[in-house]
Design a protein around this motif. Structure first.
Motif, PDB file in Angstrom:
ATOM      1  N   THR A 279       0.895  -1.120   0.000  1.00 50.19           N
ATOM      2  CA  THR A 279      -0.007   0.023   0.000  1.00 50.19           C
ATOM      3  C   THR A 279       0.965   1.128  -0.135  1.00 50.19           C
ATOM      4  OG1 THR A 279      -1.608  -1.193   1.371  1.00 50.19           O
ATOM      5  CG2 THR A 279      -1.836   1.145   1.193  1.00 50.19           C
ATOM      6  N   ILE A 280       0.475   2.083  -0.853  1.00 51.48           N
ATOM      7  CA  ILE A 280       1.264   3.280  -0.944  1.00 51.48           C
ATOM      8  C   ILE A 280       0.450   4.473  -0.300  1.00 51.48           C
ATOM      9  CG2 ILE A 280       2.262   5.222  -2.523  1.00 51.48           C
ATOM     10  CD1 ILE A 280       2.859   2.639  -4.235  1.00 51.48           C
ATOM     11  N   GLY A 281       1.037   5.329   0.556  1.00 51.28           N
ATOM     12  CA  GLY A 281       0.527   6.326   1.368  1.00 51.28           C
ATOM     13  C   GLY A 281      -0.849   5.533   2.071  1.00 51.28           C
ATOM     14  N   ALA A 282      -2.228   5.712   1.681  1.00 55.31           N
ATOM     15  CA  ALA A 282      -3.307   5.374   2.274  1.00 55.31           C
ATOM     16  C   ALA A 282      -4.455   4.965   1.346  1.00 55.31           C
ATOM     17  CB  ALA A 282      -3.726   6.255   3.739  1.00 55.31           C
ATOM     18  N   ASP A 283      -5.278   4.361   1.919  1.00 54.18           N
ATOM     19  CA  ASP A 283      -6.360   4.106   0.817  1.00 54.18           C
ATOM     20  C   ASP A 283      -7.605   3.686   1.732  1.00 54.18           C
ATOM     21  OD1 ASP A 283      -7.894   3.703  -1.381  1.00 54.18           O
ATOM     22  OD2 ASP A 283      -6.868   1.721  -1.722  1.00 54.18           O
ATOM     23  N   PHE A 284      -8.721   3.808   1.436  1.00 53.35           N
ATOM     24  CA  PHE A 284      -9.844   3.645   2.250  1.00 53.35           C
ATOM     25  C   PHE A 284     -11.166   2.936   1.362  1.00 53.35           C
ATOM     26  CE2 PHE A 284     -13.692   6.338   1.497  1.00 53.35           C
ATOM     27  CZ  PHE A 284     -13.078   7.358   0.854  1.00 53.35           C
TER      28      PHE A 284
ATOM     29  N   TRP B 238      -9.772   3.095   6.703  1.00 59.10           N
ATOM     30  CA  TRP B 238      -8.482   3.540   6.181  1.00 59.10           C
ATOM     31  C   TRP B 238      -7.354   2.662   6.415  1.00 59.10           C
ATOM     32  CZ3 TRP B 238      -7.797   7.850   3.240  1.00 59.10           C
ATOM     33  CH2 TRP B 238      -8.697   8.818   3.191  1.00 59.10           C
ATOM     34  N   ASP B 239      -6.845   2.160   5.229  1.00 63.01           N
ATOM     35  CA  ASP B 239      -5.770   1.143   5.311  1.00 63.01           C
ATOM     36  C   ASP B 239      -4.538   1.949   5.046  1.00 63.01           C
ATOM     37  OD1 ASP B 239      -4.053  -1.093   4.681  1.00 63.01           O
ATOM     38  OD2 ASP B 239      -4.655  -1.287   2.649  1.00 63.01           O
ATOM     39  N   THR B 240      -3.415   1.950   5.857  1.00 58.91           N
ATOM     40  CA  THR B 240      -2.199   2.689   5.567  1.00 58.91           C
ATOM     41  C   THR B 240      -1.189   1.538   5.194  1.00 58.91           C
ATOM     42  OG1 THR B 240      -1.596   2.217   8.094  1.00 58.91           O
ATOM     43  CG2 THR B 240      -2.986   3.939   7.481  1.00 58.91           C
ATOM     44  N   ALA B 241      -0.149   2.439   4.973  1.00 54.61           N
ATOM     45  CA  ALA B 241       1.140   1.818   4.251  1.00 54.61           C
ATOM     46  C   ALA B 241       2.067   1.354   5.618  1.00 54.61           C
ATOM     47  CB  ALA B 241       1.915   2.425   3.392  1.00 54.61           C
ATOM     48  N   GLY B 242       2.525   0.188   5.457  1.00 56.15           N
ATOM     49  CA  GLY B 242       3.273  -0.460   6.982  1.00 56.15           C
ATOM     50  C   GLY B 242       4.774  -0.162   6.555  1.00 56.15           C
ATOM     51  N   GLN B 243       5.092  -0.208   5.001  1.00 55.34           N
ATOM     52  CA  GLN B 243       6.454   0.396   4.758  1.00 55.34           C
ATOM     53  C   GLN B 243       6.780   1.766   4.966  1.00 55.34           C
ATOM     54  OE1 GLN B 243       8.251  -0.850   0.896  1.00 55.34           O
ATOM     55  NE2 GLN B 243       6.764  -2.732   0.723  1.00 55.34           N
ATOM     56  N   GLU B 244       7.857   2.220   5.513  1.00 59.42           N
ATOM     57  CA  GLU B 244       8.164   3.268   5.956  1.00 59.42           C
ATOM     58  C   GLU B 244       8.292   4.365   4.838  1.00 59.42           C
ATOM     59  OE1 GLU B 244      11.248   4.905   9.286  1.00 59.42           O
ATOM     60  OE2 GLU B 244      10.341   2.953   9.573  1.00 59.42           O
TER      61      GLU B 244
ATOM     62  N   GLN C 249       5.003   5.690   3.986  1.00 54.76           N
ATOM     63  CA  GLN C 249       4.291   6.579   4.766  1.00 54.76           C
ATOM     64  C   GLN C 249       4.278   8.280   4.882  1.00 54.76           C
ATOM     65  OE1 GLN C 249       5.659   5.188   8.676  1.00 54.76           O
ATOM     66  NE2 GLN C 249       5.060   2.752   8.001  1.00 54.76           N
ATOM     67  N   SER C 250       3.284   8.655   4.296  1.00 51.91           N
ATOM     68  CA  SER C 250       3.272  10.101   4.088  1.00 51.91           C
ATOM     69  C   SER C 250       2.103  10.735   4.450  1.00 51.91           C
ATOM     70  CB  SER C 250       3.474  10.218   2.661  1.00 51.91           C
ATOM     71  OG  SER C 250       2.545   9.939   1.831  1.00 51.91           O
ATOM     72  N   LEU C 251       1.481  10.278   5.736  1.00 54.36           N
ATOM     73  CA  LEU C 251       0.370  10.860   6.235  1.00 54.36           C
ATOM     74  C   LEU C 251       0.490  11.914   7.156  1.00 54.36           C
ATOM     75  CD1 LEU C 251      -0.884   7.043   6.972  1.00 54.36           C
ATOM     76  CD2 LEU C 251      -1.236   8.464   4.977  1.00 54.36           C
ATOM     77  N   GLY C 252      -0.392  12.871   7.094  1.00 54.23           N
ATOM     78  CA  GLY C 252      -0.247  14.069   7.738  1.00 54.23           C
ATOM     79  C   GLY C 252      -0.983  13.563   9.157  1.00 54.23           C
ATOM     80  N   VAL C 253      -0.976  14.685  10.049  1.00 54.51           N
ATOM     81  CA  VAL C 253      -1.624  14.638  11.389  1.00 54.51           C
ATOM     82  C   VAL C 253      -3.355  14.589  11.016  1.00 54.51           C
ATOM     83  CG1 VAL C 253      -2.310  16.039  13.320  1.00 54.51           C
ATOM     84  CG2 VAL C 253       0.137  15.656  12.533  1.00 54.51           C
ATOM     85  N   ALA C 254      -3.685  15.318  10.028  1.00 52.53           N
ATOM     86  CA  ALA C 254      -5.059  15.458   9.564  1.00 52.53           C
ATOM     87  C   ALA C 254      -5.690  14.245   9.418  1.00 52.53           C
ATOM     88  CB  ALA C 254      -5.105  16.671   8.577  1.00 52.53           C
ATOM     89  N   PHE C 255      -4.938  13.305   8.940  1.00 50.58           N
ATOM     90  CA  PHE C 255      -5.329  11.935   8.438  1.00 50.58           C
ATOM     91  C   PHE C 255      -5.906  11.188   9.471  1.00 50.58           C
ATOM     92  CE2 PHE C 255      -4.398   7.258   8.441  1.00 50.58           C
ATOM     93  CZ  PHE C 255      -4.947   7.053   7.119  1.00 50.58           C
ATOM     94  N   TYR C 256      -4.883  11.301  11.037  1.00 48.42           N
ATOM     95  CA  TYR C 256      -5.460  10.573  12.240  1.00 48.42           C
ATOM     96  C   TYR C 256      -6.682  11.215  12.896  1.00 48.42           C
ATOM     97  CZ  TYR C 256      -0.942   8.003  11.462  1.00 48.42           C
ATOM     98  OH  TYR C 256      -0.061   7.377  10.816  1.00 48.42           O
ATOM     99  N   ARG C 257      -6.612  12.487  12.641  1.00 46.78           N
ATOM    100  CA  ARG C 257      -7.672  13.213  13.472  1.00 46.78           C
ATOM    101  C   ARG C 257      -9.025  12.730  13.233  1.00 46.78           C
ATOM    102  NH1 ARG C 257      -5.111  18.271  15.386  1.00 46.78           N
ATOM    103  NH2 ARG C 257      -3.225  17.257  16.413  1.00 46.78           N
ATOM    104  N   GLY C 258      -9.934  12.616  14.078  1.00 48.06           N
ATOM    105  CA  GLY C 258     -11.173  12.278  13.969  1.00 48.06           C
ATOM    106  C   GLY C 258     -11.555  10.723  13.667  1.00 48.06           C
ATOM    107  N   ALA C 259     -10.514  10.068  14.101  1.00 50.99           N
ATOM    108  CA  ALA C 259     -10.583   8.584  13.856  1.00 50.99           C
ATOM    109  C   ALA C 259     -11.540   8.105  15.183  1.00 50.99           C
ATOM    110  CB  ALA C 259      -9.310   7.832  14.131  1.00 50.99           C
ATOM    111  N   ASP C 260     -12.172   7.248  15.040  1.00 51.04           N
ATOM    112  CA  ASP C 260     -13.119   6.731  16.181  1.00 51.04           C
ATOM    113  C   ASP C 260     -12.613   5.130  16.692  1.00 51.04           C
ATOM    114  OD1 ASP C 260     -15.290   8.793  15.698  1.00 51.04           O
ATOM    115  OD2 ASP C 260     -15.399   7.908  13.774  1.00 51.04           O
ATOM    116  N   CYS C 261     -11.739   4.791  15.853  1.00 55.22           N
ATOM    117  CA  CYS C 261     -11.284   3.452  16.547  1.00 55.22           C
ATOM    118  C   CYS C 261      -9.843   3.255  15.693  1.00 55.22           C
ATOM    119  CB  CYS C 261     -12.320   2.233  16.121  1.00 55.22           C
ATOM    120  SG  CYS C 261     -11.636   0.887  16.936  1.00 55.22           S
ATOM    121  N   CYS C 262      -8.935   2.475  16.249  1.00 50.12           N
ATOM    122  CA  CYS C 262      -7.743   2.528  15.522  1.00 50.12           C
ATOM    123  C   CYS C 262      -7.502   0.600  15.914  1.00 50.12           C
ATOM    124  CB  CYS C 262      -6.540   3.129  16.316  1.00 50.12           C
ATOM    125  SG  CYS C 262      -4.942   2.637  15.472  1.00 50.12           S
TER     126      CYS C 262
END
Ligand SMILES: Nc1nc2c(ncn2[C@@H]2O[C@H](COP(=O)(O)OP(=O)(O)OP(=O)(O)O)[C@@H](O)[C@H]2O)c(=O)[nH]1
Ligand SMILES: [Mg+2]
Length: 239
Positions: free
Chosen positions: A40-45, A62-68, A71-84
């Protein structure tokens, strides 16, 4: 008045590269599995409509990249998550040991209001491999770690065979619902019930103040029309 707004639940899947994050999401949403690995490159949902008790929700996963390097996700991507969701491979000890890093990284980036009680769910994936003979992380060890982090729910899954995937995501959705503030659960009609009288009241007060300042009604109405247009645009965005 009886119609409810379908609520959006945002779920984020984290974990080392190759543990099966994308496969779990695809198995749950599309009932499909592929043996081929495509990082996965970056993220996909993907989204799925779910019913919990008598309510309908849109689960946005939201499926994220495990490979470092991907990984190019900003803070905004994580904000508002209801479960991780934290995923590891039961055959790869390192992926289990990294769960703590993923959890902490999430808490730093998402900065939830109540980090101690933020809902996580842990999935130990690929339990089908070699009939369980190549397993290096025991269920007991994984459960002990989950217990030490505030009783995180734990599921052993196989994205390949679809084992426990539905049950795991049902738990994920239920935990996400618990995390949503109560006011978001209100039907649209109830929101309007409060909002409309407030705006009518504000309009009347402005009309009175305008009259006191010597403006005629036409001037006050013209000034308010611009505000009303802006308000209508805002309501359109919210709805
Ligand atoms: N046997 C088995 N293989 C699996 C399972 N889940 C995933 N795989 C395989 O493991 C490999 C990696 O799966 P992905 O779902 O792409 O892993 P990922 O966590 O999304 O990886 P990144 O996108 O790099 O972070 C693929 O070849 C999958 O076919 C499983 O439950 N059992
Ligand atoms: Mg992936």
């Amino acid at each position: 008045m009886a119609t409810r707004r379908r609520m959006l639940l945002k779920v984020i899947i984290l974990g080392d590269s190759g543990v099966g994050k994308t496969s779990l999401m695809n198995q749950y949403v599309n009932s499909k599995f592929s043996n081929q690995y495509k990082a996965t490159i970056g993220a996909d949902f993907l989204t799925k409509e779910v019913q919990i008790d008598d309510r309908l929700f849109t689960l946005q996963i939201w499926d994220t990249a495990g490979q470092e390097r991907f990984q190019s996700l900003g803070v905004a991507f994580y904000r508002g998550a209801d479960c991780c969701v934290l995923v590891y491979d039961v055959n790869v000890t390192k992926s289990f040991e990294k769960l703590n890093n993923w959890r902490e990284e999430f808490l730093i980036q998402a900065s939830p209001s109540d980090p101690e009680n933020f809902p996580f769910v842990v999935l130990g994936n690929k339990i089908d491999v070699d009939g369980g003979n190549s397993r290096t992380v025991s269920e007991k060890k994984a459960k002990a770690w989950c217990a030490s982090k505030g009783n995180i729910p734990y599921f052993e899954t196989s994205a390949k065979e679809g084992f426990n995937v539905e049950a795991a995501f049902e738990c994920i959705a239920r935990n996400a619902v618990k995390n949503e503030p109560e006011e978001d659960m209100q039907p649209c009609g109830v929101t309007w019930f409060y909002v409309l009288p407030t705006f009518v009241g504000i309009f009347l007060i402005r009309l009175m103040l305008g009259a006191l300042e010597g403006n005629n009604v036409r001037q006050v109405v013209n000034a308010r029309r611009y505000g009303a247009r802006r308000f209508a645009r805002l309501v359109g965005l919210i709805l």
